[in-house]
Design a protein around this motif. Structure first.
Motif, PDB file in Angstrom:
ATOM      1  N   PRO A   1     -33.750 -29.564 -23.135  1.00  0.00           N
ATOM      2  CA  PRO A   1     -34.322 -28.615 -24.102  1.00  0.00           C
ATOM      3  C   PRO A   1     -34.842 -27.351 -23.412  1.00  0.00           C
ATOM      4  CG  PRO A   1     -35.001 -30.843 -24.653  1.00  0.00           C
ATOM      5  CD  PRO A   1     -34.290 -30.926 -23.317  1.00  0.00           C
ATOM      6  N   GLY A   2     -35.373 -27.492 -22.213  1.00  0.00           N
ATOM      7  CA  GLY A   2     -35.885 -26.320 -21.493  1.00  0.00           C
ATOM      8  C   GLY A   2     -34.814 -25.310 -21.138  1.00  0.00           C
ATOM      9  N   THR A   3     -33.575 -25.733 -21.121  1.00  0.00           N
ATOM     10  CA  THR A   3     -32.453 -24.819 -20.882  1.00  0.00           C
ATOM     11  C   THR A   3     -31.891 -24.304 -22.199  1.00  0.00           C
ATOM     12  OG1 THR A   3     -31.866 -25.975 -18.851  1.00  0.00           O
ATOM     13  CG2 THR A   3     -30.142 -24.645 -19.871  1.00  0.00           C
ATOM     14  N   VAL A   4     -31.762 -25.193 -23.181  1.00  0.00           N
ATOM     15  CA  VAL A   4     -31.097 -24.830 -24.437  1.00  0.00           C
ATOM     16  C   VAL A   4     -31.981 -23.950 -25.328  1.00  0.00           C
ATOM     17  CG1 VAL A   4     -30.137 -25.772 -26.583  1.00  0.00           C
ATOM     18  CG2 VAL A   4     -29.571 -26.820 -24.390  1.00  0.00           C
ATOM     19  N   TYR A   5     -33.270 -24.235 -25.427  1.00  0.00           N
ATOM     20  CA  TYR A   5     -34.131 -23.451 -26.327  1.00  0.00           C
ATOM     21  C   TYR A   5     -34.142 -21.958 -25.987  1.00  0.00           C
ATOM     22  CZ  TYR A   5     -35.929 -27.884 -28.202  1.00  0.00           C
ATOM     23  OH  TYR A   5     -36.048 -29.108 -28.790  1.00  0.00           O
ATOM     24  N   PRO A   6     -34.295 -21.586 -24.710  1.00  0.00           N
ATOM     25  CA  PRO A   6     -34.240 -20.143 -24.405  1.00  0.00           C
ATOM     26  C   PRO A   6     -32.877 -19.515 -24.723  1.00  0.00           C
ATOM     27  CG  PRO A   6     -35.251 -21.346 -22.594  1.00  0.00           C
ATOM     28  CD  PRO A   6     -34.680 -22.374 -23.535  1.00  0.00           C
TER      29      PRO A   6
END
Length: 115
Positions: free
Chosen positions: A47-52
């Motif tokens: 999620p830390g990669t996909v959300y941004p």
């Protein structure tokens, strides 16, 4: 699965295109997008990669969002879908990827040959 720095950098370069391709089929909320990517181990993302990336695509007008109340009293979910601009970016990116991957395939296949 241990990931080398090189693999991580290559994956970061194609995740945006992969997300656009996932959203070309239908709208998804973020966890569903991550699940779709995880079906391809080389594209597994947190999620830390996909959300941004999703925030950047939204800001660029390539996706649009809407909130949907979750059933069962859960928190509302933010769904993403492609805009016309997103579809154009997907088409351009797919063409660029095809040319790049074809060129790399040719070079890697021919490595070690004497010239």
């Amino acid at each position: 699965m241990a990931t080398s720095d090189r693999t991580a950098q290559l994956r970061k370069g194609v995740l945006e295109l992969a997300i656009l391709a996932v959203l070309d089929a239908k709208e998804y909320y973020s966890i569903e997008i991550i699940e779709q990517l995880s079906e391809h181990p080389a594209l597994t993302a947190t999620p830390g990669t996909v959300y941004p990336l999703l925030a950047r695509l939204d800001k660029a007008g390539k996706v649009t969002t809407r909130w949907v109340e979750a059933g069962g009293g859960g928190p509302p979910r933010k769904y993403y879908r492609l805009t016309d601009e997103g579809r154009a970016a997907l088409a351009d990116g797919a063409m660029a990827w095809s040319e790049l991957s074809g060129a790399m395939h040719d070079i890697l296949r021919g490595r070690g040959r004497a010239s």
